[in-house]
Scaffold this motif. Sequence first.
Motif, PDB file in Angstrom:
ATOM      1  N   SER A 169       0.433  -1.505  13.264  1.00 50.06           N
ATOM      2  CA  SER A 169       0.707  -0.084  13.474  1.00 50.06           C
ATOM      3  C   SER A 169       1.192   0.600  12.201  1.00 50.06           C
ATOM      4  O   SER A 169       0.826   1.746  11.932  1.00 50.06           O
ATOM      5  CB  SER A 169       1.744   0.084  14.586  1.00 50.06           C
ATOM      6  OG  SER A 169       1.251  -0.429  15.803  1.00 50.06           O
ATOM      7  N   TYR A 170       2.027  -0.075  11.430  1.00 55.28           N
ATOM      8  CA  TYR A 170       2.528   0.506  10.189  1.00 55.28           C
ATOM      9  C   TYR A 170       1.599   0.222   8.995  1.00 55.28           C
ATOM     10  O   TYR A 170       1.078   1.128   8.354  1.00 55.28           O
ATOM     11  CB  TYR A 170       3.915  -0.029   9.863  1.00 55.28           C
ATOM     12  CG  TYR A 170       5.052   0.512  10.703  1.00 55.28           C
ATOM     13  CD1 TYR A 170       4.976   1.763  11.318  1.00 55.28           C
ATOM     14  CD2 TYR A 170       6.219  -0.221  10.875  1.00 55.28           C
ATOM     15  CE1 TYR A 170       6.024   2.256  12.079  1.00 55.28           C
ATOM     16  CE2 TYR A 170       7.278   0.269  11.638  1.00 55.28           C
ATOM     17  CZ  TYR A 170       7.180   1.502  12.232  1.00 55.28           C
ATOM     18  OH  TYR A 170       8.224   1.990  12.979  1.00 55.28           O
ATOM     19  N   ILE A 171       1.412  -1.045   8.687  1.00 51.74           N
ATOM     20  CA  ILE A 171       0.798  -1.416   7.409  1.00 51.74           C
ATOM     21  C   ILE A 171      -0.688  -1.077   7.358  1.00 51.74           C
ATOM     22  O   ILE A 171      -1.211  -0.728   6.290  1.00 51.74           O
ATOM     23  CB  ILE A 171       1.054  -2.910   7.125  1.00 51.74           C
ATOM     24  CG1 ILE A 171       2.552  -3.131   6.885  1.00 51.74           C
ATOM     25  CG2 ILE A 171       0.241  -3.390   5.930  1.00 51.74           C
ATOM     26  CD1 ILE A 171       2.963  -4.592   6.732  1.00 51.74           C
ATOM     27  N   HIS A 172      -1.382  -1.123   8.486  1.00 48.21           N
ATOM     28  CA  HIS A 172      -2.811  -0.799   8.452  1.00 48.21           C
ATOM     29  C   HIS A 172      -3.072   0.654   8.052  1.00 48.21           C
ATOM     30  O   HIS A 172      -4.171   0.976   7.589  1.00 48.21           O
ATOM     31  CB  HIS A 172      -3.467  -1.104   9.801  1.00 48.21           C
ATOM     32  CG  HIS A 172      -4.054  -2.481   9.874  1.00 48.21           C
ATOM     33  ND1 HIS A 172      -3.297  -3.626   9.734  1.00 48.21           N
ATOM     34  CD2 HIS A 172      -5.342  -2.909  10.037  1.00 48.21           C
ATOM     35  CE1 HIS A 172      -4.080  -4.683   9.833  1.00 48.21           C
ATOM     36  NE2 HIS A 172      -5.322  -4.281   9.999  1.00 48.21           N
ATOM     37  N   LEU A 173      -2.086   1.512   8.213  1.00 49.33           N
ATOM     38  CA  LEU A 173      -2.260   2.898   7.755  1.00 49.33           C
ATOM     39  C   LEU A 173      -2.498   2.943   6.250  1.00 49.33           C
ATOM     40  O   LEU A 173      -3.271   3.785   5.767  1.00 49.33           O
ATOM     41  CB  LEU A 173      -1.028   3.729   8.122  1.00 49.33           C
ATOM     42  CG  LEU A 173      -1.011   5.176   7.601  1.00 49.33           C
ATOM     43  CD1 LEU A 173      -2.215   5.959   8.101  1.00 49.33           C
ATOM     44  CD2 LEU A 173       0.285   5.868   8.005  1.00 49.33           C
ATOM     45  N   LEU A 174      -1.861   2.043   5.496  1.00 44.57           N
ATOM     46  CA  LEU A 174      -2.074   2.004   4.050  1.00 44.57           C
ATOM     47  C   LEU A 174      -3.530   1.690   3.728  1.00 44.57           C
ATOM     48  O   LEU A 174      -4.135   2.309   2.841  1.00 44.57           O
ATOM     49  CB  LEU A 174      -1.162   0.960   3.403  1.00 44.57           C
ATOM     50  CG  LEU A 174       0.344   1.138   3.587  1.00 44.57           C
ATOM     51  CD1 LEU A 174       1.092  -0.015   2.928  1.00 44.57           C
ATOM     52  CD2 LEU A 174       0.804   2.476   3.021  1.00 44.57           C
TER      53      LEU A 174
ATOM     54  N   LEU B 285      -1.627  14.707   7.693  1.00 48.00           N
ATOM     55  CA  LEU B 285      -2.531  14.790   8.843  1.00 48.00           C
ATOM     56  C   LEU B 285      -3.041  13.415   9.249  1.00 48.00           C
ATOM     57  O   LEU B 285      -3.108  13.087  10.438  1.00 48.00           O
ATOM     58  CB  LEU B 285      -3.702  15.710   8.510  1.00 48.00           C
ATOM     59  CG  LEU B 285      -3.375  17.203   8.467  1.00 48.00           C
ATOM     60  CD1 LEU B 285      -4.490  17.976   7.776  1.00 48.00           C
ATOM     61  CD2 LEU B 285      -3.161  17.747   9.881  1.00 48.00           C
ATOM     62  N   LEU B 286      -3.392  12.596   8.263  1.00 45.23           N
ATOM     63  CA  LEU B 286      -3.868  11.255   8.570  1.00 45.23           C
ATOM     64  C   LEU B 286      -2.780  10.444   9.268  1.00 45.23           C
ATOM     65  O   LEU B 286      -3.053   9.715  10.224  1.00 45.23           O
ATOM     66  CB  LEU B 286      -4.306  10.547   7.290  1.00 45.23           C
ATOM     67  CG  LEU B 286      -4.791   9.109   7.450  1.00 45.23           C
ATOM     68  CD1 LEU B 286      -6.017   9.052   8.362  1.00 45.23           C
ATOM     69  CD2 LEU B 286      -5.111   8.486   6.096  1.00 45.23           C
ATOM     70  N   ALA B 287      -1.523  10.579   8.799  1.00 45.62           N
ATOM     71  CA  ALA B 287      -0.415   9.855   9.426  1.00 45.62           C
ATOM     72  C   ALA B 287      -0.247  10.273  10.884  1.00 45.62           C
ATOM     73  O   ALA B 287      -0.013   9.428  11.758  1.00 45.62           O
ATOM     74  CB  ALA B 287       0.875  10.093   8.649  1.00 45.62           C
ATOM     75  N   ALA B 288      -0.362  11.576  11.169  1.00 48.32           N
ATOM     76  CA  ALA B 288      -0.224  12.045  12.545  1.00 48.32           C
ATOM     77  C   ALA B 288      -1.369  11.541  13.418  1.00 48.32           C
ATOM     78  O   ALA B 288      -1.156  11.050  14.539  1.00 48.32           O
ATOM     79  CB  ALA B 288      -0.163  13.572  12.570  1.00 48.32           C
TER      80      ALA B 288
END
Length: 390
Positions: free
Chosen positions: A273-278, A57-60
Motif C-alpha cells: 500500500s505504501y511502497i508500491h506508490l513509489l 493527485l496520484l497519491a490520492a
Amino acid sequence: MSRTTPRTDGGTEDDPERSVTPLELFFDLVFVFAFTQVSSLLAHDLTWTGFASGAALLAALWWAWVGYSWLTGAVDAEAVLPVRLVVLTAMAAMLLVALAVPDAFGDDALLFAAGYLVVRTLHLVLYAVVAASESRSAVRRVAPGFLGGPLILVAAAFSDGAVQAGLWLSALALDYGVVFVRGVEGFRVTVSHFVERHRLVVIIALGESLVAIGIGADGLPLRAGVVVAALLGIVLVVALWWLYFDYVVLAAERRLARERGDARAALARDSYSYIHLLMVGGVIYVALGIERTLAHFDEPLGLLPAVALCGGCALYLFGHNAFRYRDHRTVSVPRLVVAAAVLALIPLAVRVPSVAALAAVTALFVGLAGYETVRSEHRKRLRAAGTDAG
C-alpha cells in the motif's frame, strides 16, 4: 467460493489460491483512465508546480485504489449482488473524479473532491456492512482518517494557492497516516489475491509508458530518429517490467505468505500500500520522459522532462529497494548504483539530443536486468526453490 485454512491465531484465512475477479479487473479500468489523466496533466503543465500537483493527485488516486484492493480481498464483491452494485456505483463516481483531474486544483476542484468523497465513503460502507466483525472493528478505528482526508479536500476546493496546497498536504497526511498510527490490526490479507492485484496495477502503470510512445509519436513522420526513440522506449519499459516480474514478486509473495494475522496485514500495508506508490509514480514520470523524447527526439530534453525520465527511473529503483528492505532487511547494491547513475545523467540529458539520453538510460536498465538475470544468487535460489516445490 474461497476455501479457508486454519490460522495459528485461532481464526481462518482465505486460501491463497483465490484469484482476482472480472469485477475487480473491470473496476480497475477507471483507474487506468485516471492515471492517464495524471500523465496528461503533467505533459501540459511542465512546471515544478505541475509536477507537485501530479504527485498529489496520484497519491490520492492510489489511496482510493488501495482501499478497494483490501476490501475486495476480504469480500467477494462479485458474488453478492448488492455489493456488486455498490462497487459499480463507486466506479461511476471514480470516473467523475478522473474527468476532473486536469483541473482538480481549479474550476473542477469541487467535482473532484465530492466524487472522491463518494468513492471513499462507499468503501467504508461496504466494509461496515459485509466484512467480518474484526474487520469492521478495524475499519471503525481508521474511519476518522479515511473520511477526514476526503472532507479536507472538499474544504480545499473552496480555496486556492498556499491555503489549498496546505489543505491537500494535510488531507494526504491524515489519510495515509491513520493506518500507520492506529495500525491495521483486524484487517485480513489473502496473499495470492493481494499480490496479484498489485501485479496488475504495475502492469497498468507500465501500459501508460507504452501509450506515451504512441502519444509522443502522434502526427510525426516516422523518420529514423522517431523509430529509434520508439524502440528505445519500449526496450526501457520491458526492462522495467523485467526488474519487477522476474523474481521480485516471487520473493515478496513468499515473504508475505510466511506471516500470519496482524503481522501479515502490517507487511502488506508497508510493502504494497505504501511502497508500491513509489514504483507506480516512478513509471508514470518515466512515461512523461519517453513522451517528450518522442516529440523532440533530435533536441535536448528540458530540465523537467529530464528530471521526469531520469528521476522517474531512479524513483522506481529506490521503490524496489525500499520494498526489498521492508521484506528482507537487505538492499540491492546494483539497483542503488544504477539509480545513482541515472540521476547523474540529468545534466547530460539537458545538453544532448533526447534520443541519446533515452539510449543511455535504457542501456543502464538493460545492463542491470541482464546482470541480475545471469549473476544474481538470490534469483537462482528462488528459481531453484520454485522448481523443488513443483
